[in-house]
Design a protein around this motif. Sequence first.
Motif, PDB file in Angstrom:
ATOM      1  N   UNK A  63      23.191  48.337  41.858  1.00 55.77           N
ATOM      2  CA  UNK A  63      23.296  47.260  42.852  1.00 55.77           C
ATOM      3  C   UNK A  63      21.997  47.125  43.634  1.00 55.77           C
ATOM      4  N   UNK A  64      21.392  48.250  44.006  1.00 59.83           N
ATOM      5  CA  UNK A  64      20.118  48.208  44.732  1.00 59.83           C
ATOM      6  C   UNK A  64      19.008  47.572  43.918  1.00 59.83           C
ATOM      7  N   UNK A  65      18.976  47.853  42.613  1.00 65.70           N
ATOM      8  CA  UNK A  65      17.972  47.248  41.745  1.00 65.70           C
ATOM      9  C   UNK A  65      18.131  45.741  41.653  1.00 65.70           C
ATOM     10  N   UNK A  66      19.367  45.299  41.552  1.00 61.72           N
ATOM     11  CA  UNK A  66      19.633  43.845  41.500  1.00 61.72           C
ATOM     12  C   UNK A  66      19.223  43.179  42.813  1.00 61.72           C
ATOM     13  N   UNK A  67      19.575  43.804  43.929  1.00 64.84           N
ATOM     14  CA  UNK A  67      19.213  43.244  45.234  1.00 64.84           C
ATOM     15  C   UNK A  67      17.700  43.229  45.422  1.00 64.84           C
TER      16      UNK A  67
END
Length: 73
Positions: A63-67
């Motif tokens: 999720x952090x990578x996508x954000x």
Amino acid sequence: MKLGSISKFAAVGLLALATTGCSSWDSMSHRQKSTVTGAGLGGLAGAVLTGGGVLGTVGGAAIGGVIGNAVAR
């Protein structure tokens, strides 16, 4: 100092070491750097929130990578 506190400090230290020690960091674009940073911070947050759970760590990193990728656009 409790074992949980030591684990959190170790995770932060490893994250800092990983981002500063990356030899290809200079050749990465701003967007790629943001994605990597987001994944690292998301993984750390997921680990802290789930008490070191693997699913929370991996999910947080994803999720952090996508954000991070979306913010860099």
